[in-house]
Design an enzyme around this catalytic site. Sequence first.
Site, short mmCIF file in Angstrom:
data_model
loop_
_atom_site.label_atom_id
_atom_site.label_comp_id
_atom_site.label_asym_id
_atom_site.label_seq_id
_atom_site.Cartn_x
_atom_site.Cartn_y
_atom_site.Cartn_z
CB ILE A 87 -14.01 -21.84 7.28
CG1 ILE A 87 -13.79 -20.25 6.56
CG2 ILE A 87 -13.88 -22.73 6.67
CD1 ILE A 87 -11.49 -20.57 7.99
CG LEU A 92 -8.20 -26.49 2.41
CD1 LEU A 92 -9.47 -26.33 3.09
CD2 LEU A 92 -8.24 -28.21 1.46
CG ASP A 108 -0.14 -3.60 2.64
OD1 ASP A 108 0.46 -3.61 1.89
OD2 ASP A 108 0.33 -3.76 3.96
CB SER A 119 3.00 1.86 5.80
OG SER A 119 1.39 2.13 7.10
CG HIS A 156 -0.22 -0.21 2.51
ND1 HIS A 156 -0.45 -1.06 3.82
CD2 HIS A 156 -0.02 1.69 3.01
CE1 HIS A 156 0.18 -0.03 4.33
NE2 HIS A 156 0.12 1.22 4.28
#
EC number: 3.4.21.107
Length: 469
Positions: free
Chosen positions: A270, A266, A138, A211, A108
Site C-alpha cells: 500500500i 492481507l 520490539d 529502553s 533490542h
Amino acid sequence: MILRRNFLAAVAGVALFGQTLIAHADLPDFTPLVEDASPAVVNISTKQKQPMRGHAQAQMPDLEGIPPMFREFFERGMPQQPERRREAQSLGSGFIISEDGYVLTNNHVVADADEIMVRLPDRSEMQAKLVGADPRSDVALLKIEGDGLPTVKIGSSEALKAGEWVVAIGSPFGFDHTVTAGVVSAKGRSLPNESYVPFIQTDVAINPGNSGGPLFNLDGEVVGINSQIFTRSGGFMGLSFAIPIDVAMDVANQLREDGKVSRGWLGVVIQEVNKDLAESFGLERPAGALVAQVMDGGPAAKGGLKVGDVILSVNGKAIDMSGDLPHLVGAMKPGSKAKLEVVRDGQRKTLNIDIGALPEDGDVLASADGSSIKSQSNNRLGVSVTELSDAQRQALEISGGVVINDISQGPAAMIGLRPGDVITHLNNEAIDSVKTFSQVVKDLPKNRSVSMRVLRDGRASFITFKLPK
C-alpha cells in the site's frame, strides 16, 4: 505620581505572584505515583561474547619478502592461537508484570544476549530467562525466579489522549530509577520499518538506558514501553516513542502461551493517498490506503481486492493514513473476517476477506528478472517501452504491463522514471501491451492529475503527474 506607580507595580506583582501560585497548583504531583511504581521497575544488563579481533594476527611473525610457497609453509607450521573472546554489555530497563517474575522489556535490549541480569530496586540481582521475543514489535518477555514480587498496574493505551501527562521511569546511562515527565504528543505514529506498532509519541526525556522501561499515566498505570527516540545528536531531542501497552501485552501473552506471535495479513503493498492521487481516484479528500500491489494467492487476491482500490475502513474503523492499515490488520487473528470499505473506479464497495497469517520471514514481495522483447513506442511522456517476456511476467506475478527501455527529456524523466521500471496501470487503466499503453498515453488529459502504477525492484507504487496544456 510616584506613589501611584509604586502602588500599581505592587498590585501587578501580587497579581503575577497569584497567577504563578495558580499555575503551580495546576501541575500534577508525581510523588505518589513514583513511590508506588518504582519497586516494580528494574534495571536490565546483558552480556554477549564476541571474538577478540586482531589477536591471531598479532602473534604472526613478519613474513614479508618470503616467496609465497615458503610463506604458506611457515603459516601452516605456526601454532594455532586459541581464540579469545571479549564480553559486550548493554543496559536497559524493564518492569515486572506478575508476582511470579514475568518482566517486560524491549527486544533490542536483550537481542543476541548470552546472559541477562535483572537488578531490582533493593540492588539484588537475578539471572533472567528469555521466554520469547518479537522483533517486529520490539517486545521481549523475561522470567526471573520469585514469589510475591512487586508489580506495575497495567492500563489501557487505547484510552490515552494527546496532551495527557505521562511519566517514564528507567535507567538512562545507567542512572537507576530516573523519573522524567511530559505529555502525549500524538498517537498512532508509524515509523520507518515499524509497520505493526502504532507508536505513542511523547516529549518525555528518554535516553539510552530508558529502553524497555514503563510509561505511566497519572493513575499510575503502564500505558506504554519506551522504545525509540528521534535524535541527531544521540541524545534526547523532544521526540520519544513508546509501544502501546495494549500491543505489548497481546505480544507478551502470545509469547507466554505459544512462544511466538501470530499476526493478520492481507497480502498487499500500500501507499499514502496524497492530494493528487485523491483527485485522480475521485476521492473528496486525501485519505485511505491505496493498493499498489496484490500478492498472488494471498488473502486480498482471494477476497477480490484489486490494484488501484483505496481502502477506507476495516471493520468500521477508518483508515485515515495508510499506516493505519497494517496496525489494524496485524492485530487481527489469522482466520478472522474483515469487512473492507473500498473505493474502486469512483464507486464505494464492501469486500469481505478472510485474514491470513503474516509469513514469518516477511519475504512476500516478488522480484523482477528476465529480458525484454523489443517492441518500442515513443510518446508524449518521453519514454520508450517494450513488451514483457513470459519469464518477466512469471517472475513479477503479473499478467500485463510494459517495461521502460529508454527515457528521453520529458514528463517521464521529471517524475523520476527509470529504465527497467514496469508500468502496469496508467490513468486508472490496466496496461496489457505496448499498443494499449500508446493509446492510453495518446488520450491522456492535460493539466489534470494522472496516476501511474510502477513496479521497481519488485515493489509497486502509484505516482501522479500532470501534462502541460
